[in-house]
Enzyme design. Structure first.
Site, PDB file in Angstrom:
ATOM      1  CG  HIS A 177       7.784  70.617  65.018  1.00  0.00           C
ATOM      2  ND1 HIS A 177       8.978  69.661  65.161  1.00  0.00           N
ATOM      3  CD2 HIS A 177       8.394  71.898  64.830  1.00  0.00           C
ATOM      4  CE1 HIS A 177      10.198  70.234  64.675  1.00  0.00           C
ATOM      5  NE2 HIS A 177       9.834  71.712  64.704  1.00  0.00           N
ATOM      6  CD  GLU A 178       6.336  74.945  63.951  1.00  0.00           C
ATOM      7  OE1 GLU A 178       6.831  75.928  64.601  1.00  0.00           O
ATOM      8  OE2 GLU A 178       6.814  74.317  63.232  1.00  0.00           O
ATOM      9  CG  HIS A 192       9.378  75.358  68.070  1.00  0.00           C
ATOM     10  ND1 HIS A 192      10.604  74.976  68.468  1.00  0.00           N
ATOM     11  CD2 HIS A 192       9.339  75.153  66.687  1.00  0.00           C
ATOM     12  CE1 HIS A 192      11.204  74.335  67.248  1.00  0.00           C
ATOM     13  NE2 HIS A 192      10.346  74.454  66.531  1.00  0.00           N
ATOM     14  CD  GLU A 233      13.192  72.619  64.385  1.00  0.00           C
ATOM     15  OE1 GLU A 233      12.161  71.893  64.216  1.00  0.00           O
ATOM     16  OE2 GLU A 233      13.046  73.825  64.769  1.00  0.00           O
TER      17      GLU A 233
END
Length: 338
Positions: free
Chosen positions: A190-191, A194, A275
């Protein structure tokens, strides 16, 4: 809808949402112009200030005269108010952008995180470093420095920096110790999304821009709280000036509230889209939807409080986690706000 469709949709939506910022700035300027016009009209009725073009004020009854005065405030007043408000917004945004220009390492140090060295890492910290390396390979970017918030018991993680080359990963002790390897892998995926998708630079710009339109509401709230603290330290008969100070703060907060509301709405909407994109990319990187889903469920069950407040933070509200769980299992399901 597959993951790539979700990614394209989220990117398009984020670009459109940024356009609302300009409308929010315009709305803040209009609110201050309206407030000044209402005050100017009161003074004009009593002959303290002239109307536009030097027009003489003719009494038409209280309300008719007042609204006529509001409608005939000199254009120069509106120009001055608009220029002043716009200058304050730009100045605050520029100052905040300068604050955030130091890069991810400075942000990590400001949060109190320490850099993880493999030679000194514990078993759980080594697991975090290994997972970060795996996700770097999966996403095709260099392994960023990894920092740990050793005093943070909540399950959380974030990325900071302006570009992939200067990005850092920051994870909490709770994430390292309480998540399984698959769940930690889902969080790291997930990070890394980003980082890969440029969310860090977007969020830095977003935080800076929104600081400008939200500053008036924050200043007003600060004045009220400051006045309240000073009033408690004074005798009742000495509180007159403090009360006026508090009322001034209330007025500023009230006039600036639309900007504060718009800032929160824009931030929430853009965060929601990014997100969504990051969750989809996490599954793409790990090939394991249970990783991110399990991490979200663990956050919901553990309910550990966090002092971490960041636009990049992984953790969301319980409603957001529940909906993210459903979306991971059923792509295209409805999204709930974070």
């Amino acid at each position: 809808m597959d993951f790539f469709d979700q990614q394209d949709s989220a990117r398009r939506a984020s670009r459109w949402l940024l356009a609302w910022y300009l409308l929010a700035v315009a709305f803040v300027v209009v609110c201050f112009n309206l407030a000044v016009a209402l005050l100017y009209a009161v003074l004009a009725i009593y002959g303290a200030l002239p109307l536009a073009g030097g027009e003489a004020l003719v009494w038409r009854g209280l309300w008719s005269t007042y609204w006529h005065a509001v409608a005939h405030v000199p254009p120069g007043v509106h120009y001055a108010v608009s220029g002043t408000v716009a200058a304050i917004v730009l100045a605050v945004s520029g100052w905040r952008l300068w604050q955030l220009s130091e890069g991810g390492t400075v942000v990590a140090e400001m949060l109190g995180a320490h850099y993880l060295e493999r030679s000194r890492a514990t078993a759980s910290e080594a697991k975090l470093l290994n997972v970060a390396e795996e996700m770097a390979i999966a996403s095709g970017i260099a392994v960023p420095p990894v920092y740990l918030l050793a005093n943070e018991d909540a399950v959380n993680a974030l990325v900071a920096g302006h570009s992939p080359n200067e990005a850092v990963i920051i994870a909490t002790r709770g994430a390292v110790q309480k998540l399984s390897r698959d769940e930690l892998q889902g969080v790291m995926g997930h990070e890394f999304s980003h980082i890969l998708n440029g969310d860090m630079a977007l969020n830095v710009r977003l935080v800076a821009l929104l600081a400008g339109i939200a500053c008036f509401g924050e200043w007003g709230e600060y004045l009220v709280l400051k006045a309240g603290g000073e009033a408690r330290a004074k005798e009742r008969e000495d509180r007159g000036g403090t009360v006026l100070f508090a009322l001034f703060g209330v007025a500023i907060a009230f006039i600036g509230f639309p900007g504060t509301f718009a800032a929160e709405a824009i931030k929430a909407a853009i965060s929601r889209q990014r997100e969504l994109l990051a969750d989809a990319a996490s599954v793409q990187f790990t090939r394991n939807p249970e990783g991110i889903a399990g991490a979200l469920d663990s956050i919901l069950v553990l309910k550990a409080g966090t002092t971490l407040r960041s636009a990049h933070a992984f953790a969301r509200s319980p409603a957001g986690r529940t909906c993210a769980r459903a979306r991971t299992h059923a792509p295209g399901a409805a999204w709930c706000p974070p």
